[in-house]
Design a protein around this motif. Sequence first.
Motif, PDB file in Angstrom:
ATOM      1  N   PRO A 170       0.795  -1.237   0.000  1.00  0.00           N
ATOM      2  CA  PRO A 170       0.000   0.000   0.000  1.00  0.00           C
ATOM      3  C   PRO A 170       0.825   1.283   0.000  1.00  0.00           C
ATOM      4  CG  PRO A 170      -0.853  -1.577   1.599  1.00  0.00           C
ATOM      5  CD  PRO A 170       0.456  -2.112   1.129  1.00  0.00           C
ATOM      6  N   ILE A 171       2.042   1.219   0.537  1.00  0.00           N
ATOM      7  CA  ILE A 171       2.913   2.400   0.581  1.00  0.00           C
ATOM      8  C   ILE A 171       4.044   2.212  -0.428  1.00  0.00           C
ATOM      9  CG2 ILE A 171       4.524   3.721   2.001  1.00  0.00           C
ATOM     10  CD1 ILE A 171       2.822   2.997   4.417  1.00  0.00           C
ATOM     11  N   CYS A 172       4.347   3.258  -1.184  1.00  0.00           N
ATOM     12  CA  CYS A 172       5.456   3.213  -2.132  1.00  0.00           C
ATOM     13  C   CYS A 172       6.767   3.387  -1.360  1.00  0.00           C
ATOM     14  CB  CYS A 172       5.296   4.297  -3.184  1.00  0.00           C
ATOM     15  SG  CYS A 172       6.641   4.337  -4.387  1.00  0.00           S
ATOM     16  N   ASN A 173       7.526   2.303  -1.237  1.00  0.00           N
ATOM     17  CA  ASN A 173       8.744   2.354  -0.417  1.00  0.00           C
ATOM     18  C   ASN A 173       9.766   3.345  -0.955  1.00  0.00           C
ATOM     19  OD1 ASN A 173       7.753   0.487   1.362  1.00  0.00           O
ATOM     20  ND2 ASN A 173       8.804  -1.263   0.438  1.00  0.00           N
ATOM     21  N   GLN A 174       9.906   3.417  -2.279  1.00  0.00           N
ATOM     22  CA  GLN A 174      10.899   4.347  -2.822  1.00  0.00           C
ATOM     23  C   GLN A 174      10.588   5.778  -2.403  1.00  0.00           C
ATOM     24  OE1 GLN A 174      11.845   4.040  -7.038  1.00  0.00           O
ATOM     25  NE2 GLN A 174      12.592   6.140  -7.082  1.00  0.00           N
ATOM     26  N   GLU A 175       9.322   6.166  -2.474  1.00  0.00           N
ATOM     27  CA  GLU A 175       8.963   7.520  -2.067  1.00  0.00           C
ATOM     28  C   GLU A 175       9.171   7.726  -0.578  1.00  0.00           C
ATOM     29  OE1 GLU A 175       5.666   8.582  -5.498  1.00  0.00           O
ATOM     30  OE2 GLU A 175       4.969   7.877  -3.553  1.00  0.00           O
ATOM     31  N   TRP A 176       8.933   6.688   0.228  1.00  0.00           N
ATOM     32  CA  TRP A 176       9.165   6.790   1.677  1.00  0.00           C
ATOM     33  C   TRP A 176      10.650   7.040   1.954  1.00  0.00           C
ATOM     34  CZ3 TRP A 176      11.680   4.267   5.742  1.00  0.00           C
ATOM     35  CH2 TRP A 176      11.192   4.544   7.029  1.00  0.00           C
ATOM     36  N   TYR A 177      11.530   6.283   1.268  1.00  0.00           N
ATOM     37  CA  TYR A 177      12.969   6.479   1.470  1.00  0.00           C
ATOM     38  C   TYR A 177      13.428   7.829   0.926  1.00  0.00           C
ATOM     39  CZ  TYR A 177      13.416   1.585   2.887  1.00  0.00           C
ATOM     40  OH  TYR A 177      13.305   0.395   3.559  1.00  0.00           O
ATOM     41  N   GLU A 178      12.802   8.298  -0.148  1.00  0.00           N
ATOM     42  CA  GLU A 178      13.140   9.630  -0.647  1.00  0.00           C
ATOM     43  C   GLU A 178      12.885  10.690   0.423  1.00  0.00           C
ATOM     44  OE1 GLU A 178      12.298   8.904  -5.443  1.00  0.00           O
ATOM     45  OE2 GLU A 178      10.740   9.776  -4.149  1.00  0.00           O
ATOM     46  N   ARG A 179      11.807  10.525   1.158  1.00  0.00           N
ATOM     47  CA  ARG A 179      11.522  11.484   2.236  1.00  0.00           C
ATOM     48  C   ARG A 179      12.554  11.393   3.356  1.00  0.00           C
ATOM     49  NH1 ARG A 179       6.178   9.830   0.903  1.00  0.00           N
ATOM     50  NH2 ARG A 179       6.073   8.366   2.664  1.00  0.00           N
ATOM     51  N   MET A 180      13.239  10.252   3.447  1.00  0.00           N
ATOM     52  CA  MET A 180      14.298  10.088   4.443  1.00  0.00           C
ATOM     53  C   MET A 180      15.651  10.596   3.934  1.00  0.00           C
ATOM     54  SD  MET A 180      12.991   8.665   7.214  1.00  0.00           S
ATOM     55  CE  MET A 180      14.471   8.082   8.028  1.00  0.00           C
ATOM     56  N   GLY A 181      15.682  11.131   2.705  1.00  0.00           N
ATOM     57  CA  GLY A 181      16.911  11.708   2.173  1.00  0.00           C
ATOM     58  C   GLY A 181      17.702  10.825   1.235  1.00  0.00           C
ATOM     59  N   TYR A 182      17.157   9.669   0.840  1.00  0.00           N
ATOM     60  CA  TYR A 182      17.855   8.758  -0.067  1.00  0.00           C
ATOM     61  C   TYR A 182      17.543   9.117  -1.516  1.00  0.00           C
ATOM     62  CZ  TYR A 182      19.157   5.965   3.940  1.00  0.00           C
ATOM     63  OH  TYR A 182      19.707   5.564   5.122  1.00  0.00           O
ATOM     64  N   VAL A 183      18.557   8.950  -2.382  1.00  0.00           N
ATOM     65  CA  VAL A 183      18.382   9.238  -3.807  1.00  0.00           C
ATOM     66  C   VAL A 183      18.793   8.003  -4.615  1.00  0.00           C
ATOM     67  CG1 VAL A 183      18.729  11.713  -3.528  1.00  0.00           C
ATOM     68  CG2 VAL A 183      20.692  10.255  -3.994  1.00  0.00           C
ATOM     69  N   VAL A 184      18.160   7.829  -5.764  1.00  0.00           N
ATOM     70  CA  VAL A 184      18.454   6.696  -6.645  1.00  0.00           C
ATOM     71  C   VAL A 184      19.706   6.985  -7.455  1.00  0.00           C
ATOM     72  CG1 VAL A 184      17.612   5.331  -8.601  1.00  0.00           C
ATOM     73  CG2 VAL A 184      16.022   6.062  -6.803  1.00  0.00           C
ATOM     74  N   TRP A 185      20.602   5.983  -7.527  1.00  0.00           N
ATOM     75  CA  TRP A 185      21.733   6.152  -8.428  1.00  0.00           C
ATOM     76  C   TRP A 185      21.770   5.083  -9.518  1.00  0.00           C
ATOM     77  CZ3 TRP A 185      22.967   3.006  -4.253  1.00  0.00           C
ATOM     78  CH2 TRP A 185      23.855   1.957  -4.472  1.00  0.00           C
ATOM     79  N   LYS A 186      20.966   4.023  -9.387  1.00  0.00           N
ATOM     80  CA  LYS A 186      20.840   3.078 -10.485  1.00  0.00           C
ATOM     81  C   LYS A 186      19.588   2.236 -10.279  1.00  0.00           C
ATOM     82  CE  LYS A 186      23.727  -0.644  -8.546  1.00  0.00           C
ATOM     83  NZ  LYS A 186      24.833  -1.590  -8.844  1.00  0.00           N
ATOM     84  N   VAL A 187      19.109   1.658 -11.374  1.00  0.00           N
ATOM     85  CA  VAL A 187      17.949   0.774 -11.358  1.00  0.00           C
ATOM     86  C   VAL A 187      18.322  -0.488 -12.124  1.00  0.00           C
ATOM     87  CG1 VAL A 187      15.537   0.475 -12.055  1.00  0.00           C
ATOM     88  CG2 VAL A 187      16.326   2.705 -11.236  1.00  0.00           C
ATOM     89  N   GLU A 188      18.071  -1.663 -11.505  1.00  0.00           N
ATOM     90  CA  GLU A 188      18.428  -2.932 -12.132  1.00  0.00           C
ATOM     91  C   GLU A 188      17.327  -3.954 -11.906  1.00  0.00           C
ATOM     92  OE1 GLU A 188      22.072  -4.310 -10.488  1.00  0.00           O
ATOM     93  OE2 GLU A 188      23.328  -2.827 -11.527  1.00  0.00           O
TER      94      GLU A 188
END
Length: 219
Positions: A170-188
Motif C-alpha cells: 500500500p505504501i510506495c517504499n521508494q517515495e518513503w525512502y526519498e523522504r528520508m533523504g535517499y536518492v536513486v543512483w541506479k535501477v536494475e
Amino acid sequence: MACTLVPINLGDPSEYEELRIQRVACGWDNTPEKLDQWREKQTEGLKSFFWITKTKPTPEPGPEPEPGASSSTPTTTIIRAGHISLDAFTSPPNDEVANAAKTNLTIKTFFIMPAHRAGGLGSAAMRLVESLATSAPYGSPNCEFITLDCLSKAHYYDPVLGPYVRRVMPICNQEWYERMGYVVWKVEPRYEDRVVLENGESRDIVYDAAFMRKRVAKE
C-alpha cells in the motif's frame, strides 16, 4: 516515536525463533538456511542485526490506593516490534552497495510488525541505524554512503502492474525512502515474482530494484 535498537543474538534459540516468526510475517527470507547464513555473517562482523524495540508502561496490578495515597509505580514492557540490519556485504557482491572495509554500508532486513507500524517507528529506527554507520563495531569513520534497495516506483504507477503492486504494498517504499533523504543512483532487474493481474492473467515477472543511497553525515 521513541525506540531503541537492541542487538539480536541468533545464538539464543528463543531469539532465533522470534526472528523466524517475524520473518514469516514478512513473507520472505524465513528459512533456517537464511537465518543460519545471517548468524554466520554476524559472527564474521559483516551483519549488525538489531531488534527494533519500544516500551509501554504496565501498571502493577493491585488494590485501588487509599484517597491521598500515591499510586503504584508502573513497570515497563519491552516490545520487539521489528528488526533491521546494517550490513557490510551484499549478494551478489558490489562494493558500491556494501563492502567489508565499511566505506559503504547497506540497510537490509528491515521489517516492522503490522501492529506497530503507526507513529513513526520506522523512521525512528532508520535514524538510529544511520547513526551507527561511522562507529565501530557496526560501521567505520571512513563510511561514505548508506545504501539500500527497494522496488522501483515505476512499478507502483504502472498502468498494468500498478493495481497488483499497490494491493500488496500500500505504501510506495521508494517515495518513503526519498523522504528520508535517499536518492536513486541506479535501477536494475532484481526481484522475481509471479503475479495475478486484475484481468485474471498470471504472469512471471522480474521487478526492477531502485538502488538508493545517502551520504553519511560526518562530524
